[in-house]
Scaffold this active site. Structure first.
Site, PDB file in Angstrom:
ATOM      1  N   ALA A 138       5.381   4.989  -8.056  1.00 31.20           N
ATOM      2  CA  ALA A 138       6.174   4.549  -6.905  1.00 31.20           C
ATOM      3  C   ALA A 138       5.977   3.038  -6.666  1.00 31.20           C
ATOM      4  CB  ALA A 138       5.807   5.381  -5.689  1.00 31.20           C
ATOM      5  N   HIS A 139       6.559   2.553  -5.606  1.00 32.11           N
ATOM      6  CA  HIS A 139       6.664   1.112  -5.345  1.00 32.11           C
ATOM      7  C   HIS A 139       5.324   0.369  -5.317  1.00 32.11           C
ATOM      8  CE1 HIS A 139       5.118   1.477  -1.202  1.00 32.11           C
ATOM      9  NE2 HIS A 139       5.615   2.701  -1.308  1.00 32.11           N
ATOM     10  N   ASP A 140       5.351  -0.830  -5.820  1.00 32.71           N
ATOM     11  CA  ASP A 140       4.262  -1.802  -5.629  1.00 32.71           C
ATOM     12  C   ASP A 140       2.944  -1.425  -6.313  1.00 32.71           C
ATOM     13  OD1 ASP A 140       5.803  -3.581  -3.908  1.00 32.71           O
ATOM     14  OD2 ASP A 140       5.699  -1.957  -2.443  1.00 32.71           O
ATOM     15  N   ALA A 158       1.866   1.564  -4.050  1.00 34.02           N
ATOM     16  CA  ALA A 158       0.820   0.542  -3.878  1.00 34.02           C
ATOM     17  C   ALA A 158      -0.558   1.003  -4.351  1.00 34.02           C
ATOM     18  CB  ALA A 158       0.766   0.090  -2.416  1.00 34.02           C
TER      19      ALA A 158
END
Ligand code: COA
Length: 219
Positions: A138-140, A158
């Site tokens: 997922a993101h980051d 993250a």
């Protein structure tokens, strides 16, 4: 067409052969020269891909070809990459046409993204990070060099993985956590706290496995 060799003729090496076939099926890109391995891979299994064992890994220095490392072990990938870089060779970054790679994703040199893997947005990986089938990121997230996500491993947003981290098949890491370099997360684990470097963590919730105590171990 770029010249390409796969380093490693075992199971993961053959998975990379499949991946190269898929990449070339979508758009011809690589001319596969063959497989390098210090051991003797199964010739029949390689022949099924129309390829063969060329010889030991050090032949890479003479081949004028990009290389992808078909080896699951982060430590072995690191050692091969170190030698190959010293010989002046360039790695290929391979992304299966049925992987999903979102915007702002930066894959390090030599990264491999297998079929059905999904990376959403603003993710960065280091050198030779391997994202196996159906792994999700997922993101980051930040993945260090030689990291491995086994089939179906899942990173929430993250998450930071140090160099040479392996996340086992079906394991889950919840958002915002950091896993130290060289750590292995066992298959099916759920990581809910940061993990230190160089441990093996298993279970739900994942905990570093205690070292075995011998007969002289403490009570
Ligand atoms: C965690 C792992 C690295 C441990 O490997 P190992 O050191 O060889 O461990 P062993 O098989 O000797 O098992 C040691 C103990 O840990 C337990 N164990 C092993 N893996 C476990 C896991 N994923 N979750 C929970 N317990 C686990 C074993 O049951 C055993 O317990 P016991 O001593 O009570 O019998 C490994 O089992 C694992 O999960 N690797 C990931 C595999 C993977 O994702 N492969 C994908 C390839 S594409």
């Amino acid at each position: 067409m770029k010249r390409l060799v796969i380093v490693g003729g075992g199971g993961h090496g053959r998975e990379l052969l499949e991946l190269v076939e898929a990449v070339n099926g979508a758009q011809p890109r690589y001319r596969l020269l063959g497989v390098l391995d210090d051991a003797m891979p199964d010739a029949d299994l390689l022949a099924a891909f129309g390829t063969r064992h060329l010889g030991p890994v050090h032949l890479l220095r003479e081949l004028d070809a990009e290389y992808a490392i078909g080896v699951g072990s982060p430590d072995v990938r690191a050692a091969i990459d170190s030698a190959a870089t010293g010989w002046g060779c360039d790695p290929a970054t391979l992304v299966h046409p049925r992987a999903v790679v979102g915007g702002g994703v930066v894959l390090g040199p030599g990264a491999v993204v297998c079929a059905l893997a999904s990376i959403t947005t603003n993710v960065r990986t280091g050198r030779h990070a391997h994202l196996n089938i159906a792994a999700t990121i997922a993101h980051d997230c930040r993945l260090g060099d030689y990291t491995t996500l086994a089939p179906g491993a899942r990173l929430s947003g993250a998450v930071t993985l140090g160099d040479r981290v392996t996340v086992g098949t079906g394991a889950v890491v919840i958002q915002g956590l950091r896993i130290g370099a060289g750590t292995t997360v066992g298959a099916g684990a759920v990581v809910v706290r940061d993990l230190p470097a160089e441990v093996v963590a298993v279970g739900v919730p994942a905990r570093p496995r205690l070292p075995a105590t011998g007969s002289a171990g403490t009570v």
